[in-house]
Design an enzyme around this catalytic site. Structure first.
Site, mmCIF file in Angstrom:
data_model
loop_
_atom_site.group_PDB
_atom_site.id
_atom_site.type_symbol
_atom_site.label_atom_id
_atom_site.label_comp_id
_atom_site.label_asym_id
_atom_site.label_seq_id
_atom_site.Cartn_x
_atom_site.Cartn_y
_atom_site.Cartn_z
ATOM 1 N N LYS A 55 0.843 -1.210 0.000
ATOM 2 C CA LYS A 55 0.000 0.000 0.000
ATOM 3 C C LYS A 55 0.875 1.257 0.000
ATOM 4 C CE LYS A 55 -3.737 -2.558 2.129
ATOM 5 N NZ LYS A 55 -4.451 -2.975 3.358
ATOM 6 N N GLN A 99 -4.867 -1.196 9.553
ATOM 7 C CA GLN A 99 -4.617 -2.503 8.947
ATOM 8 C C GLN A 99 -5.219 -3.608 9.817
ATOM 9 O OE1 GLN A 99 -3.172 -3.203 5.876
ATOM 10 N NE2 GLN A 99 -3.824 -5.279 6.311
ATOM 11 N N ASP A 122 -10.914 2.924 4.002
ATOM 12 C CA ASP A 122 -11.412 1.572 3.720
ATOM 13 C C ASP A 122 -12.939 1.526 3.647
ATOM 14 O OD1 ASP A 122 -9.727 -0.502 3.113
ATOM 15 O OD2 ASP A 122 -9.179 -0.933 5.189
#
Ligand code: NAD
Length: 286
Positions: A55, A99, A122
């Site tokens: 990422k 994460q 997200d």
């Protein structure tokens, strides 16, 4: 013999790069700084380390500033909350990623709800999941967006098709069902308590498997001519394998996404895309 076309997620992600780079440089001019992505990594899960590296690398390739904040696996809920609040406040960060998975003892659902919805890259904050269900704009979860991109890359019409999704997690299956409905597919959502799942899957024009069970789906689950998207990432003998028995599925499906190199690289590309969208909103209303 029939051989499915492989959906190359790596190539599709690479194709999105120039437009993302152009968008990032426009936003850098508008904000007088590069768009910023904060990543919070708790513990030392080796798979998470790999994902975060991918990422950060993609963010750099596009022209985003990114920074990774690390907490030990033993950290308290209060320490996690403090780190999230600090990232929420950081004016130079437009997007914030927690994460997953979190180490045992920390509640991911609670932690996701502590992220400022306007920085939720997200799209997993309850407010943003609610907006998705309501059909309102907002950041949409990255893996479901990646899956939709793969389906669109087949060139097959999606409207009216029957999609069977295996797995109902809040990260993949549930938000994906909402996106598929928005695109006018008929959706069946299966899970570990579903009875007769293989027979249901055999009716699917689009079969998406996100169970996290290596080799769960064999040829008998797949309708001839179907599109099969394998989301699973399982480690077997130091190799990554999906939830679908790839070679067997190739003999029946028309399109299939591989593991690795299918959903994964596009998930990373969608994360950066979401970060650009969030930065664009702040460029308009800083
Ligand atoms: P999860 O464990 O939260 O959810 C798994 C879901 O699958 C559950 O709803 C469960 O009911 C269902 N399930 C489990 N075993 C089943 C079975 N035998 N039959 C039918 N359903 C079954 O997992 P998750 O976070 O949704 O991830 C699923 C998989 O996708 C994992 O392998 C994960 O590593 C992978 N993943 C990949 C990406 C990517 O970017 N490629 C992103 C997220 C998750």
């Amino acid at each position: 013999m029939h051989q499915a076309t492989t959906l190359d997620g790596k190539a599709l992600a690479a194709a999105l790069l120039p437009a993302q780079q152009a968008r990032a440089s426009q936003l850098t001019a508008a904000l007088s700084r590069p768009p910023g992505l904060g990543v919070l990594l708790v513990g030392e899960d080796p798979a998470s380390e790999v994902y975060v590296r991918h990422k950060v690398r993609r963010a750099a390739a596009v022209g985003l500033h990114s920074e990774v904040v690390r907490l030990p696996a033993s950290c308290s809920q209060a320490a996690l909350q403090e780190a999230l609040e600090s990232l929420n406040r950081a004016a130079h960060l437009d997007a914030l990623l927690l994460q997953l998975p979190l180490p045992a003892g920390l509640d991911a659902g609670w932690a996701l709800s502590q992220i400022a919805p306007e920085k939720d890259v997200d799209g997993l904050h309850p407010t943003n999941l609610g907006r998705l269900l309501a059909g309102l704009p907002g950041p949409q979860p990255c893996t479901p967006r990646a899956i939709m991109h793969l389906l669109q890359a087949t060139g097959r019409p999606l409207r009216g098709a029957h999609a069977v999704v295996v797995g109902r997690s809040p990260i993949v299956g549930r938000p994906l069902a909402a996106l598929l409905l928005q695109h006018d597919l008929t959706v069946s959502l299966g899970h570990s308590h579903s009875v007769g799942l293989a027979a249901l899957a055999r009716q699917a024009d689009v079969l998406v498997v996100a169970a996290g069970v290596a080799g769960l789906v064999d040829a008998s689950w797949i309708k001839v001519g179907a599109t099969v998207i394998d989301v699973g990432i399982n480690r077997r003998d130091k190799k990554l394998v999906g939830d679908v028995q790839f070679t067997a599925a190739q003999g029946r499906a028309d399109f299939i996404s591989p593991v690795p190199g299918g959903v994964g690289p596009l998930t990373v590309a969608m994360l950066v895309d979401n970060a650009l969208q969030l930065a664009a909103r702040r460029a308009v209303a800083p």
